[in-house]
Design a protein around this motif. Sequence first.
Motif, PDB file in Angstrom:
ATOM      1  N   GLY A   1      -4.536  -1.525   5.420  1.00 47.57           N
ATOM      2  CA  GLY A   1      -3.796  -2.191   6.491  1.00 47.57           C
ATOM      3  C   GLY A   1      -2.467  -1.512   6.779  1.00 47.57           C
ATOM      4  N   TRP A   2      -1.775  -1.091   5.738  1.00 45.64           N
ATOM      5  CA  TRP A   2      -0.513  -0.368   5.914  1.00 45.64           C
ATOM      6  C   TRP A   2      -0.759   1.000   6.533  1.00 45.64           C
ATOM      7  CZ3 TRP A   2       4.796  -0.298   4.082  1.00 45.64           C
ATOM      8  CH2 TRP A   2       5.270  -1.569   3.729  1.00 45.64           C
ATOM      9  N   ARG A   3      -1.768   1.699   6.038  1.00 43.29           N
ATOM     10  CA  ARG A   3      -2.053   3.040   6.566  1.00 43.29           C
ATOM     11  C   ARG A   3      -2.378   2.963   8.050  1.00 43.29           C
ATOM     12  NH1 ARG A   3      -6.468   5.450   2.845  1.00 43.29           N
ATOM     13  NH2 ARG A   3      -6.820   3.297   2.316  1.00 43.29           N
ATOM     14  N   GLU A   4      -3.200   1.981   8.417  1.00 41.92           N
ATOM     15  CA  GLU A   4      -3.593   1.875   9.827  1.00 41.92           C
ATOM     16  C   GLU A   4      -2.393   1.630  10.727  1.00 41.92           C
ATOM     17  OE1 GLU A   4      -6.317  -0.806  12.845  1.00 41.92           O
ATOM     18  OE2 GLU A   4      -6.792  -0.858  10.709  1.00 41.92           O
ATOM     19  N   VAL A   5      -1.548   0.673  10.397  1.00 41.30           N
ATOM     20  CA  VAL A   5      -0.411   0.380  11.285  1.00 41.30           C
ATOM     21  C   VAL A   5       0.578   1.540  11.307  1.00 41.30           C
ATOM     22  CG1 VAL A   5       1.209  -0.819   9.730  1.00 41.30           C
ATOM     23  CG2 VAL A   5       1.053  -1.476  12.141  1.00 41.30           C
ATOM     24  N   ALA A   6       0.701   2.267  10.219  1.00 49.12           N
ATOM     25  CA  ALA A   6       1.633   3.394  10.186  1.00 49.12           C
ATOM     26  C   ALA A   6       1.262   4.446  11.236  1.00 49.12           C
ATOM     27  CB  ALA A   6       1.671   4.025   8.794  1.00 49.12           C
ATOM     28  N   TYR A   7      -0.021   4.607  11.514  1.00 49.20           N
ATOM     29  CA  TYR A   7      -0.459   5.593  12.504  1.00 49.20           C
ATOM     30  C   TYR A   7      -0.027   5.211  13.923  1.00 49.20           C
ATOM     31  CZ  TYR A   7      -3.490   6.903   8.591  1.00 49.20           C
ATOM     32  OH  TYR A   7      -3.978   7.251   7.359  1.00 49.20           O
ATOM     33  N   TYR A   8       0.327   3.945  14.139  1.00 48.42           N
ATOM     34  CA  TYR A   8       0.799   3.473  15.439  1.00 48.42           C
ATOM     35  C   TYR A   8       2.315   3.580  15.563  1.00 48.42           C
ATOM     36  CZ  TYR A   8      -3.728   0.965  15.198  1.00 48.42           C
ATOM     37  OH  TYR A   8      -5.052   0.616  15.050  1.00 48.42           O
ATOM     38  N   LEU A   9       2.986   3.998  14.489  1.00 49.78           N
ATOM     39  CA  LEU A   9       4.445   3.983  14.439  1.00 49.78           C
ATOM     40  C   LEU A   9       5.037   5.380  14.285  1.00 49.78           C
ATOM     41  CD1 LEU A   9       4.882   0.952  12.003  1.00 49.78           C
ATOM     42  CD2 LEU A   9       5.154   0.941  14.498  1.00 49.78           C
ATOM     43  N   LYS A  10       6.325   5.443  14.569  1.00 52.91           N
ATOM     44  CA  LYS A  10       7.122   6.646  14.395  1.00 52.91           C
ATOM     45  C   LYS A  10       8.338   6.267  13.548  1.00 52.91           C
ATOM     46  CE  LYS A  10       5.834   7.945  19.092  1.00 52.91           C
ATOM     47  NZ  LYS A  10       6.316   8.238  20.448  1.00 52.91           N
ATOM     48  N   LYS A  11       9.167   7.251  13.210  1.00 57.78           N
ATOM     49  CA  LYS A  11      10.401   6.990  12.464  1.00 57.78           C
ATOM     50  C   LYS A  11      11.197   5.913  13.190  1.00 57.78           C
ATOM     51  CE  LYS A  11      14.643   9.234  10.994  1.00 57.78           C
ATOM     52  NZ  LYS A  11      15.388  10.494  10.933  1.00 57.78           N
ATOM     53  N   GLY A  12      11.591   4.865  12.452  1.00 55.41           N
ATOM     54  CA  GLY A  12      12.333   3.756  13.045  1.00 55.41           C
ATOM     55  C   GLY A  12      11.442   2.637  13.565  1.00 55.41           C
ATOM     56  N   GLY A  13      10.131   2.799  13.433  1.00 50.80           N
ATOM     57  CA  GLY A  13       9.192   1.796  13.927  1.00 50.80           C
ATOM     58  C   GLY A  13       9.208   0.523  13.103  1.00 50.80           C
ATOM     59  N   LYS A  14       8.970  -0.597  13.791  1.00 52.08           N
ATOM     60  CA  LYS A  14       8.922  -1.904  13.133  1.00 52.08           C
ATOM     61  C   LYS A  14       7.665  -2.632  13.587  1.00 52.08           C
ATOM     62  CE  LYS A  14      13.932  -2.403  12.959  1.00 52.08           C
ATOM     63  NZ  LYS A  14      15.088  -3.221  13.358  1.00 52.08           N
ATOM     64  N   ALA A  15       7.025  -3.321  12.649  1.00 55.82           N
ATOM     65  CA  ALA A  15       5.790  -4.030  12.964  1.00 55.82           C
ATOM     66  C   ALA A  15       5.608  -5.234  12.054  1.00 55.82           C
ATOM     67  CB  ALA A  15       4.591  -3.094  12.805  1.00 55.82           C
ATOM     68  N   THR A  16       4.764  -6.146  12.513  1.00 59.28           N
ATOM     69  CA  THR A  16       4.266  -7.246  11.695  1.00 59.28           C
ATOM     70  C   THR A  16       2.762  -7.071  11.645  1.00 59.28           C
ATOM     71  OG1 THR A  16       6.042  -8.729  12.388  1.00 59.28           O
ATOM     72  CG2 THR A  16       4.051  -9.761  11.485  1.00 59.28           C
ATOM     73  N   ILE A  17       2.200  -7.187  10.449  1.00 61.56           N
ATOM     74  CA  ILE A  17       0.751  -7.068  10.301  1.00 61.56           C
ATOM     75  C   ILE A  17       0.209  -8.242   9.502  1.00 61.56           C
ATOM     76  CG2 ILE A  17       0.669  -4.568  10.540  1.00 61.56           C
ATOM     77  CD1 ILE A  17       0.471  -4.303   7.511  1.00 61.56           C
ATOM     78  N   ILE A  18      -1.008  -8.623   9.834  1.00 58.69           N
ATOM     79  CA  ILE A  18      -1.753  -9.597   9.039  1.00 58.69           C
ATOM     80  C   ILE A  18      -2.991  -8.858   8.545  1.00 58.69           C
ATOM     81  CG2 ILE A  18      -2.927 -11.820   8.948  1.00 58.69           C
ATOM     82  CD1 ILE A  18      -1.104 -12.770  11.214  1.00 58.69           C
ATOM     83  N   VAL A  19      -3.096  -8.767   7.233  1.00 57.59           N
ATOM     84  CA  VAL A  19      -4.096  -7.928   6.576  1.00 57.59           C
ATOM     85  C   VAL A  19      -5.172  -8.792   5.936  1.00 57.59           C
ATOM     86  CG1 VAL A  19      -4.430  -6.117   4.843  1.00 57.59           C
ATOM     87  CG2 VAL A  19      -2.238  -6.273   6.067  1.00 57.59           C
ATOM     88  N   PRO A  20      -6.396  -8.759   6.470  1.00 54.86           N
ATOM     89  CA  PRO A  20      -7.486  -9.477   5.798  1.00 54.86           C
ATOM     90  C   PRO A  20      -7.817  -8.787   4.468  1.00 54.86           C
ATOM     91  CG  PRO A  20      -8.318  -8.243   7.688  1.00 54.86           C
ATOM     92  CD  PRO A  20      -6.828  -8.065   7.682  1.00 54.86           C
TER      93      PRO A  20
END
Length: 150
Positions: free
Chosen positions: A102-121
């Motif tokens: 879940g972390w790896r996947e969302v990281a691919y959508y982000l750049k340096k300084g990126g912020k996100a909320t994820i819900i990981v099944p």
Amino acid sequence: IIMKHILLFLSLSLLVFSCKTYNDDEMDAFDKKIQAYIKKNDLKMIKSDSGLYYTIHEEGEGEFIKPNAVILTSYEGKLMNGKVFDKQTTPVEMNLKNLIYGWREVAYYLKKGGKATIIVPPHLGYGDDEMDQLPASSILIFNLEIVDAY
């Protein structure tokens, strides 16, 4: 104690994929719990093909994060009942390839300084492994910031 919590997130992908395989009914039940949580908390989230729910608050600047990147991140991890199981306000360095899917996947959508909320099944987290403050088959919620990536 902090190091113990950091190590929680350094599970190798082999550990993640060696966990129990969930059947369709179990996957549907997890998804319904996540959807109910999203509705109850009036969240706006995107569901990826993998089943990860995410919101990108800030994409960041520069290039998108690469699969073999090392990230410097601050985050808060909690369960659906609101219990915080880990929080790092001082950024910590982590190798992306060693994190849960879940972390790896969302990281691919982000750049340096990126912020996100994820819900990981569970199938994108720790599966049916019970760890420290995490019951088996936990749905995980993270607020994270990628401070740097290299």
